[in-house]
Structure formats: C-alpha cells, structure tokens
Design a protein around this motif. Structure first.
Motif, short mmCIF file in Angstrom:
data_model
loop_
_atom_site.label_atom_id
_atom_site.label_comp_id
_atom_site.label_asym_id
_atom_site.label_seq_id
_atom_site.Cartn_x
_atom_site.Cartn_y
_atom_site.Cartn_z
N LEU A 8 -4.72 15.39 -15.59
CA LEU A 8 -4.37 14.74 -16.29
C LEU A 8 -4.47 13.37 -15.84
CD1 LEU A 8 -0.82 16.46 -16.74
CD2 LEU A 8 -2.86 16.53 -18.35
N ALA A 9 -5.05 12.57 -16.92
CA ALA A 9 -5.52 11.14 -16.59
C ALA A 9 -3.96 10.47 -17.21
CB ALA A 9 -6.47 10.38 -17.12
N ILE A 10 -3.30 9.65 -16.66
CA ILE A 10 -1.93 9.12 -17.22
C ILE A 10 -2.06 7.70 -16.94
CG2 ILE A 10 -0.74 9.11 -15.16
CD1 ILE A 10 1.72 10.26 -16.63
N ASP A 11 -1.27 6.99 -17.90
CA ASP A 11 -1.28 5.39 -17.89
C ASP A 11 -0.03 5.06 -18.44
OD1 ASP A 11 -2.78 2.67 -17.85
OD2 ASP A 11 -2.10 2.59 -19.68
N PHE A 12 0.65 3.90 -17.98
CA PHE A 12 1.93 3.31 -18.32
C PHE A 12 1.58 2.06 -18.72
CE2 PHE A 12 3.30 6.86 -15.42
CZ PHE A 12 3.93 7.61 -16.28
N GLU A 13 2.26 1.49 -19.91
CA GLU A 13 2.58 0.23 -20.29
C GLU A 13 4.06 -0.18 -19.92
OE1 GLU A 13 0.14 -1.74 -20.73
OE2 GLU A 13 -1.30 -0.07 -20.89
N THR A 14 4.34 -1.38 -19.29
CA THR A 14 5.90 -1.69 -19.14
C THR A 14 6.29 -2.74 -19.97
OG1 THR A 14 5.30 -3.08 -17.29
CG2 THR A 14 5.85 -0.79 -16.85
N GLY A 26 0.49 7.10 -21.81
CA GLY A 26 -0.66 7.82 -22.41
C GLY A 26 -1.09 8.95 -21.42
N LEU A 27 -1.72 10.00 -22.11
CA LEU A 27 -2.13 10.91 -21.41
C LEU A 27 -3.29 11.66 -21.83
CD1 LEU A 27 -0.54 12.67 -18.83
CD2 LEU A 27 0.12 14.31 -20.48
N CYS A 28 -4.38 12.09 -21.02
CA CYS A 28 -5.61 12.53 -21.21
C CYS A 28 -5.67 13.93 -20.34
CB CYS A 28 -6.77 11.64 -21.22
SG CYS A 28 -8.39 12.19 -21.74
N VAL A 29 -5.98 14.94 -21.34
CA VAL A 29 -6.13 16.05 -20.64
C VAL A 29 -7.60 16.46 -20.45
CG1 VAL A 29 -5.74 18.72 -20.84
CG2 VAL A 29 -3.91 17.10 -21.96
N ASP A 154 -5.43 4.99 -25.09
CA ASP A 154 -6.98 4.70 -24.97
C ASP A 154 -7.26 4.63 -23.19
OD1 ASP A 154 -7.25 5.04 -27.52
OD2 ASP A 154 -7.15 2.85 -27.91
N ASP A 155 -6.34 3.81 -22.73
CA ASP A 155 -6.63 3.51 -21.23
C ASP A 155 -6.71 4.85 -20.45
OD1 ASP A 155 -6.66 0.66 -21.56
OD2 ASP A 155 -4.92 0.45 -20.43
N ALA A 156 -5.77 5.87 -20.77
CA ALA A 156 -5.74 7.11 -20.13
C ALA A 156 -7.23 7.95 -20.42
CB ALA A 156 -4.60 7.90 -20.56
#
Length: 173
Positions: A8-14, A26-29, A154-156
């Motif tokens: 899983l690619a993961i990205d957080f915005e704060t 964001g999560l990309c499988v 998108d970033d994930a």
C-alpha cells in the motif's frame, strides 16, 4: 507484472504543523507490481483547525472537512478493507508519513498493527544520481504521469508508480 510486489502506498496531508492533524489520507493498492486501486479520504482534523501555510500547500480548507469523518473512522475503514491483506507501506518521505500515522494513533488511542515501511525517496537517492528526488521531479525523470501534487490520493499513486519503477530498476528477473 512483478510477482509478490504487493504493498500500500500511503500519503497524508496535515492541517497544521502537528503530525496528528491529518486532513486527507491517500492510499494506492499495488498487487504483483500493478496499481489496482487508489482512494482518498478527507478527514476532519482536531477542532477542524488549519494553518494558512498548510492550506497554501494542499488547498484543503476547514469548510472542506467540517462534515468529514475523523481519523478514527477513516483508519477503521483502512484496517477493515486493506490491512488483513497488506502489511507493507510505501511512502515518499516515509519518516513524515509514518510519523503522521504514529502521532494520530497516539492522539486517538488507536492500536496500530506491525507494518513494514519503505521510502521511495530514500530508494531514489540510492539508485539514481538525480539533482532532485522530490516526488514530482522523480515522476518527470521516470516518465510517470503526475496527478495533483499535494493531494493525498494522487501523491500516493505517484509514489506507488515511482516505487514500482525503482524496484524494477534494482532487480533482475
């Protein structure tokens, strides 16, 4: 297809400078080296409070998240839908994203499963001699399509595609 390259690619915005102030996930499988699905969730940060500098980066505003679920609800969905099958997370600048997850878990009293982490930025530094290893610069150099930078889904996905390429460039079949 790359057998057994599942993550899983993961990205957080704060919303603020506090890592637990997650306002988007964001999560990309990725299964066998192929992008299968990409999702993102808006998240209501604590008190729905934002710093202007963070809004300037990602464009997410308090009115966008006032009716969004909190991090607990989003994480429960991620656990239920994805973490039985995946135990490996990839992020671009994994120290930041892992820190967001850890701090949010502490803040919301969530028990996190044991996860393996990989960083596509550190991997790029090891593999390539590029002048910049930002996510957008790597996508440019590796001919990977851009999404909307600093939006979590998108970033994930961009991170996932960069990591797949890095893995392929560093392995022989």
């Amino acid at each position: 297809m790359i057998p057994n390259l599942n993550f899983l690619a993961i990205d957080f915005e704060t919303a603020t400078g506090q890592r637990h102030s997650i306002c988007e996930v964001g999560l990309c499988v990725v299964v066998h080296g192929e992008v299968i699905d990409t999702r993102s969730w808006l998240v209501r940060p604590p008190d729905n409070r934002y710093w202007w500098g963070n809004i300037r980066v990602h464009g997410i505003r308090p009115e966008d998240t006032e009716d969004a679920p909190d991090f607990i609800a989003v994480w429960e969905e991620i656990e239920r839908s994805y973490l039985d099958e995946f135990d490996t997370m990839v992020a671009h600048n994994a120290a930041f994203d892992r820190g967001c997850l850890t701090k949010a878990a502490e803040y919301y009293h969530i028990h996190l499963p044991e996860l393996k982490w990989h960083c596509s930025c550190l991997t790029a530094r090891r593999l390539y001699c590029f002048t910049s290893n930002t996510l957008s610069a790597l996508c440019d150099r590796l001919d990977i399509p851009h999404g909307q930078h600093h939006r979590a889904g998108d970033d994930a996905e961009m991170c996932a595609r960069v990591f797949i390429r890095e893995w392929a460039d560093s392995h022989t079949y």
